[in-house]
Design a protein around this motif. Structure first.
Motif, PDB file in Angstrom:
ATOM      1  N   GLU A 192       0.824  -1.215   0.000  1.00 31.75           N
ATOM      2  CA  GLU A 192       0.000   0.000   0.000  1.00 31.75           C
ATOM      3  C   GLU A 192       0.853   1.258   0.000  1.00 31.75           C
ATOM      4  N   ALA A 208      -4.513  -3.961  -2.419  1.00 29.16           N
ATOM      5  CA  ALA A 208      -4.254  -3.322  -1.137  1.00 29.16           C
ATOM      6  C   ALA A 208      -5.176  -3.905  -0.079  1.00 29.16           C
ATOM      7  N   GLY A 210      -5.830  -2.874   2.789  1.00 34.25           N
ATOM      8  CA  GLY A 210      -6.620  -1.817   3.419  1.00 34.25           C
ATOM      9  C   GLY A 210      -7.857  -1.430   2.642  1.00 34.25           C
ATOM     10  N   PHE A 218      -8.705   4.097  -1.454  1.00 37.84           N
ATOM     11  CA  PHE A 218      -7.727   3.560  -2.404  1.00 37.84           C
ATOM     12  C   PHE A 218      -8.132   3.852  -3.855  1.00 37.84           C
ATOM     13  N   ARG A 237      -2.349   9.737   0.302  1.00 40.18           N
ATOM     14  CA  ARG A 237      -1.230   8.884   0.709  1.00 40.18           C
ATOM     15  C   ARG A 237      -0.990   9.014   2.211  1.00 40.18           C
ATOM     16  N   VAL A 240      -3.314   6.745   3.988  1.00 44.67           N
ATOM     17  CA  VAL A 240      -2.879   5.337   3.916  1.00 44.67           C
ATOM     18  C   VAL A 240      -1.779   5.089   4.952  1.00 44.67           C
ATOM     19  N   GLN A 244      -1.869   2.474   8.117  1.00 41.42           N
ATOM     20  CA  GLN A 244      -0.731   1.598   8.429  1.00 41.42           C
ATOM     21  C   GLN A 244      -0.301   1.758   9.896  1.00 41.42           C
ATOM     22  N   ASN A 302     -14.016   7.621   4.182  1.00 38.94           N
ATOM     23  CA  ASN A 302     -13.015   6.794   3.541  1.00 38.94           C
ATOM     24  C   ASN A 302     -13.597   5.538   2.928  1.00 38.94           C
TER      25      ASN A 302
END
Lengths: 308, 308, 308, 308
Positions: A192, A208, A210, A218, A237, A240, A244, A302
């Motif tokens: 990702e 991905a 996620g 995404f 980004r 993301v 993480q 999201n």
């Protein structure tokens, strides 16, 4: 000429009941969640789907039900990787009969093998497979990091795409360079964090984990990346990265992200977090932290729709 | 009190026809060869048996036919290791129904897992298994080198033996020391070169791939070792080293010994050398070299009988 | 013909003052402790001696003082391994001038190199060295596990011995077999747990870190092993296992045994436990546990004399 | 507030005479070549500079001569990494006296150590160092892949930058995110293939071995990256990939790029390709291929000036 595989393709989590049978309600919720998020394909029976841990009856039922529910809206990719040679071929034919679109194949993961042995394996196997093949590089699970020569050999045998989950972006960039004149071959990123880099440098898509949680995040990042909209890329980004850091890093087991993703879907009410041994769901205390963090990250915007 | 598992237990090669079905004639020859050599048990569906590469129908047929042919003359150990959770349990029950004596279990080999995750896995699995369990440490294939705490936890759950193919004799000696007051627990060496060391220092048996070729050589070495007949140990141990150096080292792939053993059985007329992908038989040129070297090593006296 | 290197050769700890200068009093105590224990040689500036962490002035002073104190009673082996090419040669000549007997050389440990690059390195280096050379295999520190071909090449260049700290007894047995007709070449085991196995199967000596603490225990085990007195071997080998389990395992850092040995010498009043960064002495709480355990193991009888 | 370290900083090759003394003429040529190419700093005694292989006299002379020739035109960074604790400190003070600007420090590379041991090492070491410190992550040489916690601890101790040569872009992105609110801390990429990604996502500079050969190519790519001129990035990034594929891949030793870079400078007439063992120059046959390939890649325009 085939149009190459591309876009955001979640490696779909497998919703399970407590008795480890398929949770068809959960599966319907999850597929609906992904499709509403705008994903371009769905990959079942991969690493995030705990494919190699599932019983074969459950695998077959998942293939059939996924194809039924997805119903041609997006391509269905089916993981057929197995240490058992004949089982790979059987599952491939089963997937083709069920209406799947692509087969995803990593090295057989019991014996340590050489690159040349992998090439020999593919030379025997690929002619037996009834659907287009995506080769899957995931050395953390299979012990073999496919090199350029192996991927070129596989391409000559007809594979359509590489899904790279090696974490080795240097090697991936060399591979991308070697295939840049081959318009039918797709490069699919599995990491990702590199997604926008790979897409902006000529890659085609992303698998991905996620995207199970936040499919639309995404999808937006994919679009911004291929449109080279650098500001939007930078903003998304960062989300993301937050996913993480705040969700995946809840413990430091090597499979922390896989467990965190399934628990997140449970927190979001999409499906239960029942896992198959050897993987284990998060304990309640961790799920509470997870719920808070998901809320902070903004589940609704999201995910790309309003189901909470 | 159970008498512990002990002696020479070949990890039996799986004789196959060209279509990858079980070669029952070859199986009869091979079992007869092993029993005439004086082995104390037979382990099927292990790493040398290409267990994880076989189709499930072939695995079941091999269990049934092996139990039928061995017919109680020695204990039958069945490898049930699988990445698929429910399949492990199904194969365990199948083996029990077929008359097997022990189950051999390595970690599920797809996901990288921690020692604690392995303990959690065993806590759920072992109560489901209908036969005594031998735990199998083979990190080169499974990516997890079982540590002392994991083996002690497994022992509390009821396992009967450890088969160690880690190559890490230091760790094994520490484990042996920890279990030296436990008379029902067996330590089975998986490395041929350490066999006499392990036996002379308190180990119980050996699963030696080379015992497929020369069962009686290993039986004699076993007896000399437990009798502490150092001169005989030195003489026979040298033959095992020669086997290693002249037969296994014919190429440098990580599975060279597995392939050399199956080819040797073919040269000896016992069964064909058909292998399952990803492993491949030796080409004819190598088989010729192999034949010469087997002859130099003295097939007849080492096999322990006159069938050539 | 030279008589080969053999016996118990402790990889001597380097006694240091708090300012990291050489503790000459501690050094005298320690050498006296080792010689009274009956050791057959002393290896300075090895891994247990923290050789690569020391300043060059301290290294030179240690060589001079050790040669002076030992005064020819046993051979002195000096570790000259360095990432710096010219420094290896300088230290070799310094050691020769100071009266040392052997040089111990591992691969230069910064760059990852291949076996062939190691052979090329030895071809250039060994002709420059003024004393007999022991090649030292310690891949955990150097990243290169010397293979048989490299050791055979080194032997042709004139090396006198292999000190094996790889932990890979299978490979070592293959090497021992290859050199069994070469009466001037010594095999020195670096792993305490394999010591009796290596000696009983044809090895010549042992570089055992624990011989810093209990030199006479290892000397007795050496003698019992070469005399094939199996009962004594079993009894003393068990003490070595206890040393390992109760003293070395006090934490799980990769250098736990090195730190435990220096702390033990401090507890025994022989020298301080001052270490050089990056290694650190045990905290007081651990040293108390260590003191109790050393007492339980029987310091006096194992050291081989009465100095407490 | 200090302005952070940034730009293209070649890890300068060390020009040597056949007797392994410093080649001062070659050094002048090389520094002139780099400065004409527009580089923003020069890093001496790093991995490409074979720092850990050099004798200490040569290291000192290189520091002095480099500072003299560069004469304040760009910052000078000096690698002080050493397994020897006191030598690190000595070299740091020597570099400061000679007029260097930064010290570059990787983990001491003999003992395998933990992250916590590395933190302890830095806590003791950094207060002793007289210049700003760049921490250097190069696990392929040092065996320790610095994690976020270690780098954050080092930052609290005052380090100014991270130079990442781990090849692990996922981890680097997580680190970059953690430091994005810290305007004085620099992220320096060590992997040429990720250079534009790191710069476009917030990184500050690059230590690119290839900038020894083609300094201006990297300077142009740096500028295009920070200006987000995607077309130019794509064009120049392709040249970097060609450099990688046609020059570095001439053999498959782990140090192939280091050897190829020194040979290229020899082909270009800048300095000889004399290397220090264990590394070896290319044989003549390879140098001929290299010369052709450098010509194809366009030495003149990529070097950024006309000296051929």
């Amino acid at each position: 000429m085939n149009s190459p595989l591309k876009g955001v393709i979640p490696p779909m989590v497998t919703p399970l009941l407590q008795n480890l049978q398929l949770d068809v309600n959960g599966l319907e919720n999850l597929i609906s969640h992904l499709l509403q998020g705008g994903v371009h394909g769905i990959f079942i029976l991969g690493t995030n789907g705990e494919g190699p841990s599932l019983g074969y009856e459950v695998r077959r039922r998942l293939i059939v039900e996924s194809c039924r529910i997805i119903d041609g809206q997006v391509p269905v990719m089916v993981g057929i990787t197995d240490s058992s040679w004949s089982t790979v071929i059987e599952m491939a034919h089963f997937a083709e009969q069920a209406g799947a679109d692509y087969l995803v194949l990593a090295p057989p993961y019991y014996f340590p093998i050489t690159q040349d042995e992998m090439i020999g394996y593919l030379e025997k196997l690929i002619p037996e497979l009834p659907l287009p093949v995506v080769i899957y590089d995931i050395p953390g699970c299979t012990k073999l990091h496919l090199n350029l020569k192996t991927i070129q050999s596989a391409r000559k045998l007809g594979i359509q795409a590489l899904k790279d989950s090696s974490g080795d972006l240097g090697a991936l960039y060399t591979i991308m360079d070697a295939f840049k004149e081959d318009p039918e071959f797709s490069i699919i990123a599995g990491a990702e964090l590199f997604m926008s880099d790979v897409l902006m440098n000529g890659g085609h898509g992303v698998v991905a984990g996620g995207a199970n949680i936040f499919p639309n995040l995404f999808v937006q990042l994919y679009e911004a990346s291929i449109n080279k909209d650098l500001e939007t890329v930078a903003r998304l980004r960062h989300k993301v990265l937050q996913l993480q850091n705040s969700i995946y890093m809840l413990d430091d087991s090597p499979t922390n992200s896989i467990r965190a993703i399934k628990s997140s879907l449970s927190v979001m009410g999409i499906c239960s977090d029942q896992m198959v041994p050897p993987l284990e769901s998060f304990p309640e205390t961790k799920k509470k932290i997870l719920a808070q963090r998901l809320f902070q990250l903004g589940i609704k915007e999201n995910a790309g729709y309003e189901n909470q």
